[in-house]
Design an enzyme around this catalytic site. Structure first.
Site, PDB file in Angstrom:
ATOM      1  N   ASP A 165       8.077  -5.533   6.296  1.00 40.02           N
ATOM      2  CA  ASP A 165       6.917  -5.911   5.648  1.00 40.02           C
ATOM      3  C   ASP A 165       6.345  -7.074   6.010  1.00 40.02           C
ATOM      4  OD1 ASP A 165       4.812  -5.530   3.709  1.00 40.02           O
ATOM      5  OD2 ASP A 165       6.182  -5.607   1.993  1.00 40.02           O
ATOM      6  N   HIS A 208       0.833   4.930   3.559  1.00 43.11           N
ATOM      7  CA  HIS A 208       0.545   3.615   2.798  1.00 43.11           C
ATOM      8  C   HIS A 208      -0.391   2.579   3.567  1.00 43.11           C
ATOM      9  CE1 HIS A 208       1.068   0.251   0.289  1.00 43.11           C
ATOM     10  NE2 HIS A 208       1.866  -0.253   1.024  1.00 43.11           N
TER      11      HIS A 208
HETATM   12  C1  HEM Z   1       6.733  -1.548  -3.881  1.00 43.55           C
HETATM   13  C2  HEM Z   1       5.472  -1.851  -3.487  1.00 43.55           C
HETATM   14  C3  HEM Z   1       5.124  -1.843  -2.118  1.00 43.55           C
HETATM   15  C4  HEM Z   1       5.810  -1.588  -0.849  1.00 43.55           C
HETATM   16  C5  HEM Z   1       7.369  -1.292  -0.938  1.00 43.55           C
HETATM   17  C6  HEM Z   1       4.948  -2.150   0.197  1.00 43.55           C
HETATM   18  C7  HEM Z   1       5.375  -1.724   1.446  1.00 43.55           C
HETATM   19  C8  HEM Z   1       4.574  -2.068   2.783  1.00 43.55           C
HETATM   20  C9  HEM Z   1       5.055  -2.048   3.889  1.00 43.55           C
HETATM   21  C10 HEM Z   1       6.324  -1.715   4.562  1.00 43.55           C
HETATM   22  C11 HEM Z   1       4.029  -2.264   4.763  1.00 43.55           C
HETATM   23  C12 HEM Z   1       3.869  -1.934   6.308  1.00 43.55           C
HETATM   24  C13 HEM Z   1       4.011  -3.618   6.973  1.00 43.55           C
HETATM   25  C14 HEM Z   1       2.757  -4.555   7.039  1.00 43.55           C
HETATM   26  O1  HEM Z   1       1.713  -4.334   7.592  1.00 43.55           O
HETATM   27  O2  HEM Z   1       2.889  -5.560   6.818  1.00 43.55           O
HETATM   28  C15 HEM Z   1       2.569  -2.597   3.819  1.00 43.55           C
HETATM   29  C16 HEM Z   1       1.539  -2.802   4.295  1.00 43.55           C
HETATM   30  C17 HEM Z   1       0.515  -3.082   3.307  1.00 43.55           C
HETATM   31  N1  HEM Z   1       0.448  -2.829   2.014  1.00 43.55           N
HETATM   32 FE1  HEM Z   1       1.994  -2.537   1.003  1.00 43.55          FE
HETATM   33  N2  HEM Z   1       3.775  -2.390  -0.090  1.00 43.55           N
HETATM   34  C18 HEM Z   1       3.849  -1.972  -1.570  1.00 43.55           C
HETATM   35  C19 HEM Z   1       2.866  -2.418  -2.372  1.00 43.55           C
HETATM   36  C20 HEM Z   1       1.267  -2.749  -2.397  1.00 43.55           C
HETATM   37  C21 HEM Z   1       0.387  -2.646  -3.219  1.00 43.55           C
HETATM   38  C22 HEM Z   1       0.441  -2.605  -4.428  1.00 43.55           C
HETATM   39  C23 HEM Z   1      -0.821  -2.828  -2.146  1.00 43.55           C
HETATM   40  C24 HEM Z   1      -2.178  -2.993  -2.678  1.00 43.55           C
HETATM   41  C25 HEM Z   1      -2.752  -2.465  -3.600  1.00 43.55           C
HETATM   42  C26 HEM Z   1      -0.271  -2.740  -0.951  1.00 43.55           C
HETATM   43  C27 HEM Z   1      -1.099  -3.089   0.185  1.00 43.55           C
HETATM   44  C28 HEM Z   1      -0.858  -2.916   1.512  1.00 43.55           C
HETATM   45  C29 HEM Z   1      -1.744  -3.483   2.643  1.00 43.55           C
HETATM   46  C30 HEM Z   1      -3.024  -3.952   2.517  1.00 43.55           C
HETATM   47  C31 HEM Z   1      -0.855  -3.476   3.867  1.00 43.55           C
HETATM   48  C32 HEM Z   1      -1.230  -3.593   5.167  1.00 43.55           C
HETATM   49  C33 HEM Z   1      -1.969  -2.526   5.974  1.00 43.55           C
HETATM   50  C34 HEM Z   1      -2.213  -2.680   7.437  1.00 43.55           C
HETATM   51  O3  HEM Z   1      -3.225  -3.731   7.149  1.00 43.55           O
HETATM   52  O4  HEM Z   1      -2.005  -2.172   8.146  1.00 43.55           O
HETATM   53  N3  HEM Z   1       0.902  -2.696  -1.037  1.00 43.55           N
HETATM   54  N4  HEM Z   1       3.176  -2.262   2.784  1.00 43.55           N
END
Ligand code: HEM
Length: 491
Positions: free
Chosen positions: A207, A347
């Site tokens: 992450d 996601h």
């Molecule tokens: C338990 C909940 C969550 C998990 C396990 C999770 C996990 C991850 C992972 C593994 C990544 C890819 C790594 C990265 O690009 O940093 C990611 C990216 C991202 N997540 Fe989550 N996330 C969660 C909740 C959320 C929530 C609630 C939001 C917003 C409503 C969110 C928004 C984002 C965004 C904006 C990215 C980057 C996308 C990009 O620019 O490519 N995440 N998340």
């Protein structure tokens, strides 16, 4: 790699450090508090302000950490960081007019501002959180009583350092004494996971890879999404939708969306095992293990290593994953009709659709206005042998999700409500049956998605809930100038 020049001046000594710099941390405590004596709290706040770490302070910490590493000194450098933010109820309690934190009111618009509503109400009417019979979100009691006035974020290298800082803060506010100006509602501790899982969330995926580069802050921009105007994150700068009209104290601040998200990790792992993808996009037959790995990667849009499937769709590439010049350099370009490489609802495609949205010819705009700065941390223990064997969660774990933005409506709320919970997002020109579906990780509602099988993208797979929201609140992190000049009592 391009070097860009700032077009606006950000005062690094005025902006709280977590917003742009990210407080360095191995562990972090979110100390949620209620103000019980506003007059005394405003006086006591003067003693907290010198502890508040600014962006300049974070930059210094990062340099010190680097020096410590270069000198090969043993252990981690002892460090702590403190930031403070207030809810709308907190500002009311303090008698501070926070109306300039909201857009100018259009009486016909009928849109309620999430900061003013508070997350407890927003969770039910907009975020889609499951509810109880009484209409409240199905959250932990601490978040339902309606008295959360603020949060003090304390980060550090160890529990000992953070606990010491927390005690110091409690003394400042006279906590646990008859003369207390605040009362602790709850303190929630998160920790970076141990060993090779450090920086990975509890489903096992790396992450914190893709956060926006900020014009006027970042000097080196890695290939990938276009950098954002500073006002997308910091109030009162170009890119802030309400740049003009914020009260002076409300500039150089940012809205913090905090979410207490539990992850059902054993259940997630069992789901991957039960639904392996049988062939990759080239028709190569996969082993059950390979098929499960690919399924997980297609749900996130990245392999566990962090390698993006838009670049390496059917085979993990840990070297690419570790290369910051390449691991974010993709845009789903020309793929509005195709989920061959990456499902529409993955996601990272839901939460940053990149070129799935129109690209304005002028550069920054469109999707950039909806970006957020994520600053979460994991909480809870590692999976036990028993949980792994049974496939059932027995111990609470998940993410203390925290993100900053200048507009909750354009940032967190939109990403959750309008993008993740919306089966028709991103806009696609694929076959009608290829309705994207919900974000398989955080989408709330009737959960299913298409595109998981690259050779049969129309197949919709029903998805259980793997992430359960159990609380949260919206806060505003004011500038140092705002804290000193308006929120604290003049001394
Ligand atoms: C338990 C909940 C969550 C998990 C396990 C999770 C996990 C991850 C992972 C593994 C990544 C890819 C790594 C990265 O690009 O940093 C990611 C990216 C991202 N997540 Fe989550 N996330 C969660 C909740 C959320 C929530 C609630 C939001 C917003 C409503 C969110 C928004 C984002 C965004 C904006 C990215 C980057 C996308 C990009 O620019 O490519 N995440 N998340």
């Amino acid at each position: 790699m391009a070097t860009i020049l700032p077009t606006t001046t950000l005062d690094f000594n005025n902006i709280q450090g977590d917003i742009l710099g990210g407080l360095p941390k191995r562990t972090e405590t979110f100390f949620l508090f209620e103000i019980i004596n506003a007059t005394k709290f405003r006086k006591d706040l003067n003693k907290l302000i010198p502890l508040v770490k600014t962006v300049a302070g974070v930059l210094k910490d990062r340099k010190d950490i680097e020096d410590h590493r270069k000198k090969r000194l043993p252990g981690l450098l002892r460090l702590t960081g403190v930031n403070i933010s207030f809810s709308h109820l907190g500002f009311i309690k303090l008698g501070i007019d926070d109306s300039s934190l909201r857009p100018p009111v259009d009486p016909h618009a009928g849109v309620l501002d999430p900061f003013e509503l508070g997350q407890k109400i927003d969770a039910v009417i907009n975020l889609g959180d499951p509810t109880k019979h009484n209409g409240d979100p199905d959250w932990d009691e601490s978040f339902l009583r309606g008295h959360i006035h603020g949060v003090i974020v304390i980060t550090g290298d160890s529990h000992a350092s953070v606990n010491k800082k927390k005690s110091e803060i409690e003394v400042i506010f006279g906590a646990h004494t008859p003369n207390a100006s605040l009362k602790e509602i709850t303190s929630i501790r998160g920790d970076v996971r141990p060993g090779d899982q450090a920086a990975h969330e509890h489903f096992g995926f790396l992450d914190g890879i893709s956060n926006p580069a900020v014009i006027g802050f970042d000097t080196v921009i890695n290939p990938g999404p276009r950098p954002v105007n500073p006002g997308v994150l910091v109030t009162g700068h170009p890119g802030d939708p309400f740049e003009i009209g914020r009260a002076d104290w409300a500039k150089d601040g940012s809205f913090l969306a905090f979410r207490y998200l539990f992850q059902k990790a054993p259940e997630f792992n069992t789901f991957l095992k039960k639904h392996p993808i049988s062939e990759d996009g080239n028709g190569k037959v996969l082993t059950p293990e390979e098929g499960s790995e690919l399924l997980g990667a297609r749900m996130f849009g990245r392999w566990k290593s962090g390698a993006p499937i838009d670049i390496t769709p059917f085979k993990d590439d840990p070297i690419l994953a570790a290369d910051s010049k390449r691991n974010n350099n993709f845009a789903f370009e020309g793929e509005r009709s195709s989920q061959f490489k990456c499902p529409f609802a993955a996601h990272i495609r839901k939460t940053n659709p990149r070129d799935d949205l129109e690209v304005p010819p002028t550069g920054t705009g469109s999707v950039e206005a909806n970006r957020i700065m994520r600053r979460g941390i994991q909480f809870g223990p590692e999976l036990t042998t028993h949980e792994k064997a049974m496939g059932i969660t027995e111990h609470g774990r998940g993410v203390l999700f925290a993100c900053y933005q200048s507009s909750l409506v354009n940032g967190f709320q939109l990403q959750q409500q309008t993008w993740s919970n919306n089966p028709k997002f991103p806009p696609f020109t694929g076959k009608p049956n290829e309705l994207p579906g919900l974000d398989p990780i955080i989408g709330q509602g009737s959960r299913s998605m298409s595109g998981l099988d690259p050779l049969n993208p129309e197949a919709q797979l029903a998805l259980p809930n793997f992430v359960v929201p159990r609380g949260g609140e919206y806060f505003f992190a004011p500038s140092l100038h705002g804290l000193k000049g308006t929120i604290a009592a003049r001394t």
